[in-house]
Scaffold this active site. Structure first.
Site, mmCIF file in Angstrom:
data_model
loop_
_atom_site.group_PDB
_atom_site.id
_atom_site.type_symbol
_atom_site.label_atom_id
_atom_site.label_comp_id
_atom_site.label_asym_id
_atom_site.label_seq_id
_atom_site.Cartn_x
_atom_site.Cartn_y
_atom_site.Cartn_z
ATOM 1 N N PRO A 268 0.800 -1.234 0.000
ATOM 2 C CG PRO A 268 -0.926 -1.601 1.530
ATOM 3 C CD PRO A 268 0.376 -2.173 1.050
ATOM 4 N N GLY A 271 3.917 1.180 -3.809
ATOM 5 C CA GLY A 271 3.620 1.260 -5.238
ATOM 6 C C GLY A 271 4.736 0.655 -6.057
ATOM 7 C CB SER A 272 6.333 1.760 -9.189
ATOM 8 O OG SER A 272 5.151 1.526 -9.922
ATOM 9 C CD GLN A 493 -16.288 10.441 -29.335
ATOM 10 O OE1 GLN A 493 -16.084 10.108 -28.169
ATOM 11 N NE2 GLN A 493 -17.137 11.399 -29.671
ATOM 12 C CG HIS A 495 -18.802 1.344 -31.245
ATOM 13 N ND1 HIS A 495 -17.515 1.212 -31.724
ATOM 14 C CD2 HIS A 495 -19.383 0.123 -31.386
ATOM 15 C CE1 HIS A 495 -17.316 -0.029 -32.121
ATOM 16 N NE2 HIS A 495 -18.427 -0.701 -31.943
ATOM 17 N N GLY A 496 -20.219 5.907 -30.846
ATOM 18 C CA GLY A 496 -21.186 6.862 -30.319
ATOM 19 C C GLY A 496 -21.795 6.377 -29.011
ATOM 20 N N GLY A 497 -23.115 6.576 -28.858
ATOM 21 C CA GLY A 497 -23.793 6.181 -27.633
ATOM 22 C C GLY A 497 -23.678 4.700 -27.339
ATOM 23 C CD GLU A 520 3.560 -6.918 -15.006
ATOM 24 O OE1 GLU A 520 4.749 -6.889 -14.660
ATOM 25 O OE2 GLU A 520 2.783 -7.823 -14.675
ATOM 26 C CD GLU A 524 2.863 8.530 -13.913
ATOM 27 O OE1 GLU A 524 1.879 9.109 -14.392
ATOM 28 O OE2 GLU A 524 2.842 7.320 -13.587
#
Length: 540
Positions: A268, A271-272, A493, A495-497, A520, A524
């Site tokens: 926790p 992180g990396s 996008q 595909h729209g809605g 992995e 950053e």
């Protein structure tokens, strides 16, 4: 001079300007340079990835493969796009990179007026549509082409049909998928043949692993595409530091997919920052080790029968990464979102699945160890492995990064195929969506990104097998994961809605893609601590 040769000359000019920018940052940075020049190094890391991929694109265009005209179009498009990105990054903060405005005049605008003109981009988009989004020639040999065909068929028949259910219900990967991959030898791709795997005894075959990962990810990132990453990391750690007895015991089991395995490194508060791992492993009065503390983001921990855990065996050694060791903990398999395993003498491990936007099917768990006993023979390397866990883990992470690039490519390919199919079928304003110039421009960019990311991952895989790769796995991961976010976004996008509806596969692709720049090796961390450090340390 041909347009392709002009692109090559432009890329060379861009590379020289890039090198000047690095030299300036290196000379002006204080301390180790990484933290004082984070903003510059972040931009330079992505440009390093794009310029390296641009060189791959030119080689791909010149290869003796079918469809030469469209391959040249793709290469020219990618190179001009990459150089344009470099100019935008450097041009926005010239003083940071020791450049003058005149230094940016390397002929990009003149060539871009041809390669990136509306007519040229629309023509490339039409070529992609005519192929229905299918991949361009990949240059693989017969063996790898057969591997691709085999796993593509498996993904189409076994993975794609269950992918939506697994995602929407946050369900565990079905046993028939895992069993099918066992039969195909999928879990043994990184295990040498002498231990029952598919990897040659005398060399690595990272390319085969990349090809398989890409096809399974095209079926589903969460329900198949990540299954072989964990045995690959554990196998490499055992090959790097395991005792002969440990290799004989565990490698055949990994190759058979029995037990399945998970990797537990992240905590926790770290992180990396792997070197700061704090989960404690202390000697037990009864022999072996006791684990105490927490872990997080341990993917597949429930289903796994063995978990490779990085823990701290020395609290005082400097630098701190030398106090880390690797342990193999054994536990019963569970499909549940929560599990608890209590040992006969009271030690326990618990896990709780973390709810996530996407990447569902394997479940990622928060873990807690309470006096959990690990036998001495389950310390990787036993006595000789004490304090070497960090190095054994890093040995496997390079493979995990190239696999993640392949996962991104497979995910992009799936989204692209769906976007082209939908664009041809859906009509607005009395014509197919796929026929509009703006849509064609999107298809052109999507196809170019996917093609070059694929070829880049192949090149890096070959370099890894030859022992010539240094930071290339990080470069291709940075590039492919960033592009996967854009490609899946544009597929949704188009595909729209309907793209925003959960019943649409592209909505799953979109949320799945978002995790790729995080796990992995977070974007950053790779850009600054791996690529950025290398740029500061070495002139070229």
């Amino acid at each position: 001079m041909s347009v392709l040769n002009q692109s090559a000359a432009l890329l060379a000019e861009a590379r020289m300007m890039f090198d000047r920018a690095i030299a300036h940052v290196r000379a002006s940075a204080t301390g180790d340079g990484i933290d004082t020049a984070q903003i510059q190094l972040y931009d330079l890391a992505f440009s390093a990835a794009e310029l390296a991929a641009g060189a791959v694109a030119l080689d791909y265009a010149r290869a003796s493969l079918p469809d030469s005209p469209i391959r040249e179009q793709v290469a020219n498009f990618f190179v001009l796009d990459a150089v344009g990105n470099l100019l935008a990054r450097l041009g926005s903060r010239l003083e940071d990179f020791g450049l003058a405005k005149s230094d940016l005049d390397i002929g990009h605008a003149e060539l871009a007026s041809q390669v990136l003109s509306s007519a040229a981009v629309e023509m490339l988009g039409k070529a992609m549509v005519e192929r229905l989004g299918a991949p361009l020639p990949d240059g693989l040999d017969h063996e790898k082409s057969m591997m691709r065909a085999t796993f593509r068929q498996f993904a189409d028949q076994q993975v794609t049909p269950i992918a939506e259910r697994v995602h929407r219900q946050d369900a565990m990967i079905p046993d028939n998928v895992i069993e099918g991959l066992r039969q195909l030898g999928c879990f043994g791709l990184s295990v040498p043949q002498r231990f029952g795997g598919l990897n040659p005894d005398d060399r690595d075959d990272s390319l085969g692993m990349v090809v398989v990962t890409e096809e399974l990810s095209r079926g589903s990132l969460g329900a198949a595409g990540s299954l072989i990453t964990r045995p690959e990391i554990m196998a490499r750690a055992l090959l790097e530091g395991g005792t002969p007895a440990q290799q004989r015991k565990w490698l055949p089991a990994l190759a058979a997919g029995n037990p399945l395995c998970a990797i537990s490194v992240t905590e926790p508060n770290t992180g990396s920052d792997v070197a700061s791992v704090s989960l404690r492993a202390t000697s037990s009065s009864e022999g072996g080790w006791l684990l105490n503390g927490g872990k997080t983001w341990c993917t597949f921990a429930g289903k796994a029968g063995v978990i490779l855990v990085l823990a701290r065996t020395d609290q005082t050694v400097k630098p701190p990464h030398r106090g880390l060791s690797l342990f193999m903990i054994e536990k019963p398999s569970s499909d549940d979102h929560e599990f608890e395993f209590v040992q006969p003498k009271g030690g326990r491990v618990t896990g709780r699945a973390i709810s996530t936007l996407g990447y569902r099917g394997m479940h990622s768990y928060e873990m807690f160890y309470d006096d959990f006993h690990v036998p001495a023979e389950n310390l990787v390397g036993e006595a000789q492995g004490l304090g070497k866990g960090f190095y054994f883990t890093m040995r496997g992470f390079a493979g995990g990064r190239i696999q993640t690039a392949a996962r991104a490519t497979g995910l992009m390919q799936a989204a692209f195929e769906r976007a082209v199919a939908y664009g041809l079928d859906r009509r607005v304003f009395n014509r197919p969506v796929a026929s509009f110039p703006l849509t064609l421009a999107k298809y052109a960019r999507m196809g170019a990104y996917i093609t070059i990311c694929r070829q880049f991952s192949y090149d890096v895989a070959r370099m890894m097998d030859d022992g010539t790769a240094t930071i290339e796995a990080s470069l291709v991961k940075l590039l492919a994961c960033k592009h996967s976010e854009w490609v899946t976004r544009e597929a949704l996008q188009i595909h729209g809605g309907m793209g925003y509806a959960e019943e649409s596969a592209v909505s799953r692709y979109y949320v799945d893609a978002r995790v790729l720049s995080i796990f992995e090796g977070a974007e950053e961390t790779l850009a600054l601590r791996v690529v950025g450090k290398a740029l500061l340390d070495k002139p070229n």
